[in-house]
Design an enzyme around this catalytic site. Structure first.
Site, PDB file in Angstrom:
ATOM      1  N   ASP A  70       0.877  -1.175   0.000  1.00 29.12           N
ATOM      2  CA  ASP A  70       0.000   0.000   0.000  1.00 29.12           C
ATOM      3  C   ASP A  70       0.910   1.219   0.000  1.00 29.12           C
ATOM      4  O   ASP A  70       1.654   1.449   0.971  1.00 29.12           O
ATOM      5  CB  ASP A  70      -0.884   0.017   1.250  1.00 29.12           C
ATOM      6  CG  ASP A  70      -1.931  -1.082   1.238  1.00 29.12           C
ATOM      7  OD1 ASP A  70      -2.398  -1.434   0.140  1.00 29.12           O
ATOM      8  OD2 ASP A  70      -2.266  -1.600   2.318  1.00 29.12           O
ATOM      9  N   ASP A 116     -13.507  -3.552  -1.499  1.00 27.97           N
ATOM     10  CA  ASP A 116     -13.354  -3.330  -0.057  1.00 27.97           C
ATOM     11  C   ASP A 116     -14.738  -3.461   0.558  1.00 27.97           C
ATOM     12  O   ASP A 116     -15.637  -2.667   0.249  1.00 27.97           O
ATOM     13  CB  ASP A 116     -12.784  -1.936   0.222  1.00 27.97           C
ATOM     14  CG  ASP A 116     -11.400  -1.745  -0.382  1.00 27.97           C
ATOM     15  OD1 ASP A 116     -10.667  -2.751  -0.514  1.00 27.97           O
ATOM     16  OD2 ASP A 116     -11.055  -0.603  -0.739  1.00 27.97           O
TER      17      ASP A 116
END
Length: 252
Positions: free
Chosen positions: A11, A130
């Site tokens: 990330d 998500d």
């Protein structure tokens, strides 16, 4: 049965790898190019690079970091974040990525999944989802913009639609489990795996080697993705694979 894959996730925010808990409280975890090279050497099957602030900041993914990372590794490499058009996909693939991850943009414009699949092949298109459990619904809701925005869209319906649109893979992140190290979200992953025929990458919650065995056997995931445990040297990819082999799970 295809061998299960172990995939570290980078990330990236402001050019650095970061990691948090439940998508917040981010802390620095290192240089993306150095980490990518290390994971390649350690035996990772693939790598996922997510520019987590690109969609929020309304800018394109950091092409130069992608190019440098691709130059250091030999394993397949998925890049996501800030990809809103087919031209963005082309730039990322030319910079060295093997697959494109789309999340916010796919929900905004589902036809982008189909366009990408037609132009580059379904194997190139990874729809990242998500999801967070919505108590009122009794099922999972999709979030966008790095987990900031609730969409009102039911995750299972969106997963099925993504497959029908031409996605070659689902990258499924449980926001409830993310960064907790209490284990992958088996219930969510199993629900998605039972629904689609394309590979499902489980993400969020890995904390011990046995969590990978659990998500493969109970969640029916095709790959397990993790960040915190690898970035902070809590376990190695080799240790995860050795444990899985000892339990009869086929890995590369």
């Amino acid at each position: 049965m295809l061998a299960k894959r172990i995939i570290p996730c980078l990330d990236v925010k402001d050019g650095r790898v970061v990691k948090g808990v439940n998508f917040v409280n981010l802390r620095d975890a290192g240089d993306p190019v150095e980490l990518a090279s290390l994971y390649d050497q350690e035996g990772a099957d693939e790598l996922v690079f997510l520019d987590i602030s690109a969609s929020v900041e309304g800018r394109a993914t950091m092409i130069e970091v992608v190019r440098r990372t691709a130059g250091e590794i030999t394993i397949p490499f998925t890049v996501g974040g800030g990809i809103g058009h087919v031209d963005d996909m082309k730039r990322i693939l030319r910079a060295g990525a093997d697959k494109i991850g789309i999340n916010t943009a796919a929900l905004r414009n589902p036809e982008l999944v189909s366009e990408g699949a037609r132009k580059f092949g379904s194997q190139c298109i990874v729809v990242a989802i998500d999801a967070k459990f919505n108590e009122a619904w009794g099922e999972w809701e999709v979030y966008t913009h790095g987990g900031r925005n609730a969409t009102g869209i039911k995750a299972l319906a969106w997963v099925k639609q993504a497959e029908e649109l031409g996605a070659g893979e689902i990258l499924l992140t449980s926001m409830d489990a993310d960064g907790t190290k209490d284990g992958f979200d088996v219930r969510l992953t199993r629900a998605v795996s039972d629904l689609v025929s394309i590979p499902v990458i489980a993400s969020g919650g890995a904390g011990r080697v046995e969590h990978f065995d659990q998500i493969f056997k109970e969640g029916l995931a095709d790959a397990g993705l993790a960040a915190t445990i690898f970035h902070y040297k809590e376990m190695t990819i080799g240790e995860v694979k050795a444990d899985l082999r000892s339990k009869g799970v086929e890995v590369r």
